[in-house]
Scaffold this active site. Structure first.
Site, PDB file in Angstrom:
ATOM      1  N   ASP A 121       8.488  29.568  55.189  1.00  0.00           N
ATOM      2  CA  ASP A 121       9.302  28.409  55.566  1.00  0.00           C
ATOM      3  C   ASP A 121       8.863  27.835  56.905  1.00  0.00           C
ATOM      4  O   ASP A 121       9.699  27.553  57.760  1.00  0.00           O
ATOM      5  CB  ASP A 121      10.779  28.801  55.587  1.00  0.00           C
ATOM      6  CG  ASP A 121      11.688  27.581  55.502  1.00  0.00           C
ATOM      7  OD1 ASP A 121      11.194  26.513  55.116  1.00  0.00           O
ATOM      8  OD2 ASP A 121      12.874  27.699  55.843  1.00  0.00           O
ATOM      9  N   LYS A 123       7.970  25.199  59.477  1.00  0.00           N
ATOM     10  CA  LYS A 123       8.163  23.774  59.752  1.00  0.00           C
ATOM     11  C   LYS A 123       8.623  23.634  61.193  1.00  0.00           C
ATOM     12  O   LYS A 123       9.096  24.615  61.779  1.00  0.00           O
ATOM     13  CB  LYS A 123       9.176  23.172  58.782  1.00  0.00           C
ATOM     14  CG  LYS A 123      10.479  23.936  58.705  1.00  0.00           C
ATOM     15  CD  LYS A 123      11.391  23.328  57.672  1.00  0.00           C
ATOM     16  CE  LYS A 123      12.651  24.165  57.543  1.00  0.00           C
ATOM     17  NZ  LYS A 123      13.551  23.649  56.520  1.00  0.00           N
ATOM     18  N   ASP A 139      14.541  31.924  61.619  1.00  0.00           N
ATOM     19  CA  ASP A 139      14.956  31.733  60.220  1.00  0.00           C
ATOM     20  C   ASP A 139      14.074  32.491  59.226  1.00  0.00           C
ATOM     21  O   ASP A 139      13.109  31.952  58.684  1.00  0.00           O
ATOM     22  CB  ASP A 139      14.983  30.247  59.852  1.00  0.00           C
ATOM     23  CG  ASP A 139      15.672  30.013  58.511  1.00  0.00           C
ATOM     24  OD1 ASP A 139      16.046  31.006  57.871  1.00  0.00           O
ATOM     25  OD2 ASP A 139      15.839  28.849  58.133  1.00  0.00           O
ATOM     26  N   THR A 157       9.965  24.306  52.063  1.00  0.00           N
ATOM     27  CA  THR A 157      10.293  22.917  52.335  1.00  0.00           C
ATOM     28  C   THR A 157       9.285  22.040  51.590  1.00  0.00           C
ATOM     29  O   THR A 157       8.085  22.272  51.714  1.00  0.00           O
ATOM     30  CB  THR A 157      10.204  22.661  53.856  1.00  0.00           C
ATOM     31  OG1 THR A 157      11.019  23.629  54.510  1.00  0.00           O
ATOM     32  CG2 THR A 157      10.687  21.284  54.204  1.00  0.00           C
TER      33      THR A 157
END
Lengths: 234, 89
Positions: A121, A123, A139, A157
Site C-alpha cells: 500500500d 502511496k 499503515d 490503491t
C-alpha cells in the site's frame, strides 16, 4: 462481520509488533502500568531512532489494549504531517527531495522483504514525517507475510496497482517496487499534466472499476454482467 | 495486459532508467530480480547517496516540519519521562 475486522486488526498489530526499523512506525505495548501511563502521557510520542532499548522494558502482552469494543494501537507520534500535504504545498519535488524520500522507502522495503513481507500500500498518504523531517512508513493494514509463495488478494490503491494484482495471477513483494516506480515519477512530476504513470481519473469512476472487475478471473460471467449493469446505471 | 505511460522531459537519464525498470513486468522488475533491492540501492540515480547516513539519521533533511506547541510540549514531556524511567530501572 465485526469479528473479521477485529481479526484483521489483530493480525496487523501482531505484524507490527515484530517489526523494528527506524523508518517504520513503531507499535508499543506496555507490560507495566507505569510504562502504559508514561507512553500515553507523552502523547504517544517516542523517538524512533532511539527506540532500540525499548524492548528491555516493553514486552508483548496482547490483551493490554483490547477492550470489549475497541482495539487500541499505541504508536510513536509523527508530528510532521503526510508527505502528500508537503507535495500539495510544493506542487512538485526536485529529484534530490525525491531521492531522499525514496531512499527511506527503499530501506524500509529492504527490511520488510528480507522478512518476506509485502507492504502493498505504498502511496504518499502513507508516508509521514517525524519531528526531524525523516519520513516513516505507516499503515500496515494490507501488509502480508508471503513466505509460502504468492498471494492472491486484490488490494492496494488503484493508482499504484501492479499489473499482476489486477490480472490475479498471484503476486508477492515485487508489487512494492512497481508502486515505488510509480511514486518516483509522481513525486518529481506533480505539476506536469500526466503526473502519475497510471493515474486513475477518479476512484469511483465506472470505467476503472469495470476494468478491475473484468480482469478478475474469479468473477463468473453472470455476476460480471450484473456488476457491469450496476456500474452503468450509476 | 498492456499499459502505456509518458516520461516527461525534465527527468534525468538515470531517473528515466530507474522508473522504466521499476514499471516493468513482474519477472523483470528491478528489486525482484537477482540481486534484489541492492540493485536499486546501487542504481545510477542513487549514485553518491549516503545510505548509511540516512539510516543513522545524519544527512540533511529536505524539509523540516514546523511543530506546534502541543508537539513541542509532548516531546519535552517524553524526554523527561524517559530520563525518569532510566532513573527507576
Amino acid at each position: 462481520m465485526e469479528n473479521t475486522a477485529q481479526e484483521k486488526l489483530i493480525t496487523e498489530y501482531r505484524l507490527m509488533l515484530e517489526l523494528s526499523h527506524p523508518f517504520i512506525v513503531q507499535c508499543f505495548q506496555g507490560k507495566h502500568f507505569l510504562v502504559h501511563v508514561m507512553l500515553t502521557l507523552s502523547s504517544l510520542y517516542s523517538n524512533l531512532s532511539r527506540s532500540h532499548w525499548y524492548p528491555i522494558w516493553l514486552t508483548l502482552l496482547a490483551e493490554a489494549f483490547q477492550c470489549k469494543k475497541y482495539i487500541y494501537f499505541l504508536m510513536g507520534l509523527l508530528p510532521g504531517g503526510e508527505v502528500l500535504d508537503l507535495l500539495d504545498e510544493h506542487k512538485k519535488f526536485s529529484e534530490d527531495w525525491s531521492r531522499f524520500y525514496c531512499g527511506a522507502v527503499v530501506l524500509v522495503f529492504e527490511y520488510l522483504h528480507q522478512q518476506k513481507i509485502a507492504y502493498r500500500d505504498l502511496k504518499p498518504e502513507n508516508l509521514v514525517l517525524d519531528e526531524e523531517g525523516y519520513c516513516v512508513v505507516v499503515d500496515f493494514g494490507l501488509a502480508k507475510r508471503c513466505d509460502r509463495g504468492k498471494t492472491w488478494t486484490m488490494c492496494g490503491t488503484p493508482d499504484y496497482l501492479a499489473p499482476e494484482i489486477i490480472t490475479g495471477k498471484g503476486h508477492d513483494w515485487g508489487v512494492d517496487y512497481w508502486a515505488l516506480g510509480g511514486k518516483a515519477q509522481y513525486w518529481s512530476l506533480h505539476f506536469v499534466v500526466c503526473f502519475q504513470p497510471f493515474l486513475t481519473p477518479c476512484y469511483t469512476s465506472a470505467s476503472w472499476s469495470q476494468c478491475l472487475f473484468m480482469s478478475l478471473p474469479t468473477v463468473t460471467h453472470l455476476s460480471m454482467t450484473m456488476i457491469q449493469q450496476k456500474l452503468q446505471r450509476k | 495486459m498492456k499499459g502505456t505511460y509518458d516520461i516527461p522531459d525534465n527527468f534525468s537519464r538515470a531517473l528515466i532508467d530507474l522508473v522504466s525498470r521499476l514499471l516493468s513486468p513482474q519477472a523483470q522488475r528491478l528489486g525482484r530480480t537477482q540481486g534484489g533491492v541492492r540493485k536499486i540501492r546501487k542504481h545510477a540515480w542513487f549514485e553518491g547517496f549516503n545510505w548509511q547516513g540516512l539510516l543513522d539519521r545524519e544527512i540533511k533533511v529536505p524539509h523540516v516540519p514546523k511543530l506546534g506547541n502541543l508537539e513541542k510540549v509532548s516531546i519535552f514531556v517524553h524526554g523527561m519521562l524517559t530520563l525518569w524511567s532510566f532513573y527507576l530501572t
